[in-house]
Design a protein around this motif. Structure first.
Motif, short mmCIF file in Angstrom:
data_model
loop_
_atom_site.label_atom_id
_atom_site.label_comp_id
_atom_site.label_asym_id
_atom_site.label_seq_id
_atom_site.Cartn_x
_atom_site.Cartn_y
_atom_site.Cartn_z
N MET A 22 15.71 -4.62 23.85
CA MET A 22 15.66 -4.34 22.42
C MET A 22 14.87 -5.42 21.69
O MET A 22 14.08 -5.13 20.78
CB MET A 22 17.06 -4.22 21.85
CG MET A 22 17.84 -3.02 22.34
SD MET A 22 17.12 -1.43 21.83
CE MET A 22 17.80 -1.26 20.17
N HIS A 129 9.78 -3.69 10.31
CA HIS A 129 10.85 -3.29 11.22
C HIS A 129 12.06 -4.22 11.14
O HIS A 129 11.93 -5.43 10.92
CB HIS A 129 10.34 -3.24 12.65
CG HIS A 129 9.29 -2.20 12.86
ND1 HIS A 129 9.60 -0.89 13.15
CD2 HIS A 129 7.94 -2.27 12.79
CE1 HIS A 129 8.48 -0.19 13.26
NE2 HIS A 129 7.46 -1.01 13.05
N ASP A 177 15.21 4.31 13.85
CA ASP A 177 14.37 4.83 14.92
C ASP A 177 15.10 4.90 16.26
O ASP A 177 14.79 5.76 17.09
CB ASP A 177 13.13 3.94 15.07
CG ASP A 177 12.33 3.84 13.78
OD1 ASP A 177 11.90 4.90 13.29
OD2 ASP A 177 12.16 2.73 13.26
N ALA A 178 16.04 4.01 16.49
CA ALA A 178 16.78 4.00 17.75
C ALA A 178 18.12 3.31 17.53
O ALA A 178 18.22 2.37 16.74
CB ALA A 178 16.01 3.29 18.85
N GLN A 179 19.13 3.81 18.23
CA GLN A 179 20.47 3.22 18.15
C GLN A 179 21.02 3.12 19.56
O GLN A 179 21.00 4.10 20.32
CB GLN A 179 21.38 4.08 17.29
CG GLN A 179 22.83 3.60 17.22
CD GLN A 179 23.68 4.47 16.30
OE1 GLN A 179 23.18 5.06 15.35
NE2 GLN A 179 24.96 4.55 16.61
N LEU A 180 21.50 1.93 19.92
CA LEU A 180 22.04 1.69 21.25
C LEU A 180 23.45 1.12 21.11
O LEU A 180 23.65 0.12 20.43
CB LEU A 180 21.16 0.69 22.01
CG LEU A 180 21.69 0.17 23.36
CD1 LEU A 180 21.74 1.30 24.38
CD2 LEU A 180 20.82 -0.97 23.87
N PHE A 195 20.50 -1.51 16.31
CA PHE A 195 19.77 -0.53 15.52
C PHE A 195 18.34 -1.01 15.31
O PHE A 195 18.12 -2.09 14.78
CB PHE A 195 20.41 -0.34 14.14
CG PHE A 195 21.83 0.15 14.17
CD1 PHE A 195 22.12 1.50 14.13
CD2 PHE A 195 22.88 -0.75 14.24
CE1 PHE A 195 23.43 1.95 14.16
CE2 PHE A 195 24.20 -0.31 14.26
CZ PHE A 195 24.47 1.04 14.22
#
Length: 209
Positions: A22, A129, A177-180, A195
């Protein structure tokens, strides 16, 4: 407890593979945007700040603890570090190409998170970002009395559900845009969520509104 924290907390190279990935993805996105420096908020002793520099971005480390900043400046004299609070960032509007919030916000009372995320949004350039990483849970509120090798401490920790954090980021104006979400295992003591998000450019905001 800054010295004990610095001695016990793992350097970025010893993090789990997903956490390292990440950070790498965030650095690549910031580099591709070409928008400006990255603020590492809650930088502690500066190891993650230095890791970002090694990934090719221009970081600025910020921490509320003067002792943490002292340790960071001593360890990494070629990098900029300043004392500051995530509730009132000393950056101009749209000044940053990226913001890394690597485990500072779970110590923030939930009622202050809208203010914190508004500060992130204000200082981030359109198209910039954000990588937000922290402990999550089902709403637990912890008040530890000892930490970092048994030292007496006085702080609080809020383990909010990942969905609640995502909603707060969206309300602040971010596009996720992305969640882990990572469950505890042999390397992770607590459940954590990461996030990757960005501040929309005005045209994008218009298209999605």
């Amino acid at each position: 407890m800054a010295n004990a924290y610095a001695a016990l907390v793992k350097p970025p190279t010893e993090l789990d593979a997903l956490s390292r990935s990440m950070l790498t993805a965030f650095a690549e996105l910031v580099q591709a945007s070409g928008l400006g420096p990255v603020a590492d908020l809650g930088c502690g002793p500066g190891r993650v700040t230095a890791h970002l520099a090694g990934l090719g971005v221009s970081p600025i480390g910020i921490d509320v603890s003067p002792k943490m900043i002292e340790l960071a400046r001593t360890a990494f004299p070629d990098l900029p570090f300043s004392v500051g609070s995530i509730t009132a960032l000393e950056f101009a509007d749209d000044a940053l190409g990226g913001i890394l919030a690597f485990y500072p916000t779970h110590h923030t009372p939930p009622e202050l998170l809208p203010l914190v995320f508004a500060e992130f949004y204000r200082t981030l350039a359109p198209g910039g970002h954000l990588l937000l990483v922290g402990h999550v849970g089902s709403g637990e509120h912890r008040r530890p009395t000892q930490a970092y090798g048994g030292l007496p401490v006085s702080f609080e920790s809020y383990r909010l559900p990942p969905g609640q954090l995502a909603e707060l980021l969206n309300r602040a104006g971010f596009t996720i845009d992305a969640q882990l979400v990572q469950e505890p295992d042999e390397k992770l003591t607590w459940k954590i969520a990461s996030f990757l998000a960005h501040k929309p450019i005005s045209q994008e905001a218009g298209l999605t509104s």
